[in-house]
Design a protein around this motif. Structure first.
Motif, PDB file in Angstrom:
ATOM      1  N   GLU A  11       0.852  -1.187   0.000  1.00 60.65           N
ATOM      2  CA  GLU A  11       0.000   0.000   0.000  1.00 60.65           C
ATOM      3  C   GLU A  11       0.890   1.241   0.000  1.00 60.65           C
ATOM      4  O   GLU A  11       1.392   1.664   1.044  1.00 60.65           O
ATOM      5  CB  GLU A  11      -0.908  -0.004   1.224  1.00 60.65           C
ATOM      6  CG  GLU A  11      -1.906  -1.149   1.232  1.00 60.65           C
ATOM      7  CD  GLU A  11      -2.745  -1.170   2.498  1.00 60.65           C
ATOM      8  OE1 GLU A  11      -3.113  -0.082   3.003  1.00 60.65           O
ATOM      9  OE2 GLU A  11      -3.018  -2.281   2.977  1.00 60.65           O
ATOM     10  N   SER A  12       1.087   1.825  -1.185  1.00 63.11           N
ATOM     11  CA  SER A  12       2.042   2.926  -1.328  1.00 63.11           C
ATOM     12  C   SER A  12       1.691   4.133  -0.461  1.00 63.11           C
ATOM     13  O   SER A  12       2.583   4.776   0.089  1.00 63.11           O
ATOM     14  CB  SER A  12       2.183   3.336  -2.795  1.00 63.11           C
ATOM     15  OG  SER A  12       0.934   3.748  -3.310  1.00 63.11           O
ATOM     16  N   GLY A  13       0.420   4.438  -0.306  1.00 58.94           N
ATOM     17  CA  GLY A  13       0.034   5.561   0.544  1.00 58.94           C
ATOM     18  C   GLY A  13       0.453   5.353   1.981  1.00 58.94           C
ATOM     19  O   GLY A  13       0.968   6.266   2.635  1.00 58.94           O
ATOM     20  N   PHE A  14       0.253   4.145   2.481  1.00 51.40           N
ATOM     21  CA  PHE A  14       0.670   3.813   3.841  1.00 51.40           C
ATOM     22  C   PHE A  14       2.182   3.919   3.974  1.00 51.40           C
ATOM     23  O   PHE A  14       2.693   4.510   4.926  1.00 51.40           O
ATOM     24  CB  PHE A  14       0.198   2.396   4.211  1.00 51.40           C
ATOM     25  CG  PHE A  14       0.730   1.914   5.530  1.00 51.40           C
ATOM     26  CD1 PHE A  14       0.154   2.339   6.713  1.00 51.40           C
ATOM     27  CD2 PHE A  14       1.818   1.050   5.584  1.00 51.40           C
ATOM     28  CE1 PHE A  14       0.655   1.916   7.943  1.00 51.40           C
ATOM     29  CE2 PHE A  14       2.321   0.625   6.796  1.00 51.40           C
ATOM     30  CZ  PHE A  14       1.735   1.053   7.979  1.00 51.40           C
ATOM     31  N   VAL A  15       2.908   3.351   3.023  1.00 54.16           N
ATOM     32  CA  VAL A  15       4.378   3.368   3.065  1.00 54.16           C
ATOM     33  C   VAL A  15       4.889   4.801   3.075  1.00 54.16           C
ATOM     34  O   VAL A  15       5.723   5.171   3.908  1.00 54.16           O
ATOM     35  CB  VAL A  15       4.981   2.587   1.870  1.00 54.16           C
ATOM     36  CG1 VAL A  15       6.487   2.790   1.778  1.00 54.16           C
ATOM     37  CG2 VAL A  15       4.653   1.108   1.981  1.00 54.16           C
ATOM     38  N   ASP A  16       4.410   5.615   2.150  1.00 55.65           N
ATOM     39  CA  ASP A  16       4.909   6.989   2.031  1.00 55.65           C
ATOM     40  C   ASP A  16       4.603   7.812   3.281  1.00 55.65           C
ATOM     41  O   ASP A  16       5.467   8.526   3.791  1.00 55.65           O
ATOM     42  CB  ASP A  16       4.321   7.656   0.789  1.00 55.65           C
ATOM     43  CG  ASP A  16       4.757   6.973  -0.502  1.00 55.65           C
ATOM     44  OD1 ASP A  16       5.775   6.239  -0.495  1.00 55.65           O
ATOM     45  OD2 ASP A  16       4.079   7.161  -1.530  1.00 55.65           O
ATOM     46  N   THR A  31      12.280   2.340   1.939  1.00 58.23           N
ATOM     47  CA  THR A  31      10.961   1.800   1.641  1.00 58.23           C
ATOM     48  C   THR A  31      11.007   0.801   0.496  1.00 58.23           C
ATOM     49  O   THR A  31      11.905   0.845  -0.348  1.00 58.23           O
ATOM     50  CB  THR A  31       9.975   2.929   1.265  1.00 58.23           C
ATOM     51  OG1 THR A  31      10.480   3.628   0.135  1.00 58.23           O
ATOM     52  CG2 THR A  31       9.768   3.889   2.417  1.00 58.23           C
ATOM     53  N   ALA A  32      10.014  -0.079   0.492  1.00 60.75           N
ATOM     54  CA  ALA A  32       9.816  -1.033  -0.601  1.00 60.75           C
ATOM     55  C   ALA A  32       8.319  -1.270  -0.703  1.00 60.75           C
ATOM     56  O   ALA A  32       7.621  -1.326   0.309  1.00 60.75           O
ATOM     57  CB  ALA A  32      10.559  -2.334  -0.329  1.00 60.75           C
ATOM     58  N   TYR A  33       7.840  -1.407  -1.941  1.00 59.63           N
ATOM     59  CA  TYR A  33       6.405  -1.513  -2.185  1.00 59.63           C
ATOM     60  C   TYR A  33       5.967  -2.943  -2.518  1.00 59.63           C
ATOM     61  O   TYR A  33       4.985  -3.141  -3.213  1.00 59.63           O
ATOM     62  CB  TYR A  33       6.000  -0.531  -3.284  1.00 59.63           C
ATOM     63  CG  TYR A  33       6.335   0.888  -2.900  1.00 59.63           C
ATOM     64  CD1 TYR A  33       5.505   1.609  -2.053  1.00 59.63           C
ATOM     65  CD2 TYR A  33       7.507   1.488  -3.348  1.00 59.63           C
ATOM     66  CE1 TYR A  33       5.822   2.906  -1.670  1.00 59.63           C
ATOM     67  CE2 TYR A  33       7.830   2.786  -2.971  1.00 59.63           C
ATOM     68  CZ  TYR A  33       6.985   3.488  -2.131  1.00 59.63           C
ATOM     69  OH  TYR A  33       7.313   4.769  -1.744  1.00 59.63           O
ATOM     70  N   GLY A  34       6.699  -3.908  -2.014  1.00 60.28           N
ATOM     71  CA  GLY A  34       6.355  -5.306  -2.200  1.00 60.28           C
ATOM     72  C   GLY A  34       7.467  -6.179  -1.654  1.00 60.28           C
ATOM     73  O   GLY A  34       8.575  -5.701  -1.359  1.00 60.28           O
ATOM     74  N   GLY A  35       7.159  -7.466  -1.523  1.00 62.16           N
ATOM     75  CA  GLY A  35       8.114  -8.399  -0.935  1.00 62.16           C
ATOM     76  C   GLY A  35       9.401  -8.541  -1.716  1.00 62.16           C
ATOM     77  O   GLY A  35      10.499  -8.493  -1.149  1.00 62.16           O
ATOM     78  N   GLU A  36       9.284  -8.704  -3.027  1.00 56.32           N
ATOM     79  CA  GLU A  36      10.485  -8.879  -3.857  1.00 56.32           C
ATOM     80  C   GLU A  36      11.375  -7.644  -3.789  1.00 56.32           C
ATOM     81  O   GLU A  36      12.593  -7.746  -3.654  1.00 56.32           O
ATOM     82  CB  GLU A  36      10.104  -9.167  -5.316  1.00 56.32           C
ATOM     83  CG  GLU A  36       9.405 -10.496  -5.536  1.00 56.32           C
ATOM     84  CD  GLU A  36       7.885 -10.431  -5.371  1.00 56.32           C
ATOM     85  OE1 GLU A  36       7.352  -9.392  -4.915  1.00 56.32           O
ATOM     86  OE2 GLU A  36       7.236 -11.446  -5.682  1.00 56.32           O
ATOM     87  N   GLU A  37      10.743  -6.463  -3.852  1.00 60.54           N
ATOM     88  CA  GLU A  37      11.509  -5.216  -3.777  1.00 60.54           C
ATOM     89  C   GLU A  37      12.174  -5.076  -2.410  1.00 60.54           C
ATOM     90  O   GLU A  37      13.315  -4.627  -2.309  1.00 60.54           O
ATOM     91  CB  GLU A  37      10.588  -4.023  -4.047  1.00 60.54           C
ATOM     92  CG  GLU A  37      11.324  -2.695  -4.072  1.00 60.54           C
ATOM     93  CD  GLU A  37      10.409  -1.495  -4.294  1.00 60.54           C
ATOM     94  OE1 GLU A  37      10.892  -0.375  -4.083  1.00 60.54           O
ATOM     95  OE2 GLU A  37       9.231  -1.680  -4.672  1.00 60.54           O
TER      96      GLU A  37
END
Length: 143
Positions: A11-16, A31-37
């Motif tokens: 959830e990019s909004g939550f991360v940011d 930050t990373a926007y998924g597991g692989e990242e």
């Protein structure tokens, strides 16, 4: 030195938003926007103190990421976050080495306390390892 944090969530909004709030409180946040990242960020940096990890993500889910982190970087502490809490996922996360488990949305002060506890635990383990290495060197010189 402030704790280095990696925040992994799809959830990019939550991360940011969370990254900004944590950075304002003096933490060094990646930050990373998924597991692989997230795994890639860890491989590139080679160093983090605490990972804040969402459980439910498309692709590589939080439990899979947790297993990879603990396998490659056993001293990194991982706080699992989820908006879809189940007892089973909490137990599974703790079984694979998560430091703690929190529900989203969480209060920033509560998260900061958990981050501090996790960071202190990591620092304690690193201190014990350093002491053991120093004792080993002293003992070897005594031979």
């Amino acid at each position: 030195m402030p704790a280095t944090i990696l925040l992994i969530d799809d959830e990019s909004g939550f991360v940011d938003t969370m990254a900004k709030r944590l950075a304002k409180r003096g933490l060094a946040v990646s930050t990373a926007y998924g597991g692989e990242e997230g795994v890639a960020v860890l491989e590139d940096s080679g160093f983090m103190d605490v990972v804040i990890l969402d459980v439910k993500m498309p692709g590589m889910n939080g439990i899979e990421v947790l297993k990879k982190i603990k396998s490659a970087y056993p001293l990194i502490e991982v706080i699992m976050l989820t908006g879809h809490a189940t007892v089973e996922s909490a137990i599974e996360g703790m079984k694979f080495g998560a430091f703690d488990y929190m529900l989203k949305p969480c209060e920033i002060e509560e998260l900061l306390c958990k981050i501090d506890e996790a960071y202190q635990k990591k620092q304690s383990h690193e201190d014990k390892i350093s002491e053991a290495k120093a004792r080993h060197i002293v003992l070897r010189r005594g031979d």
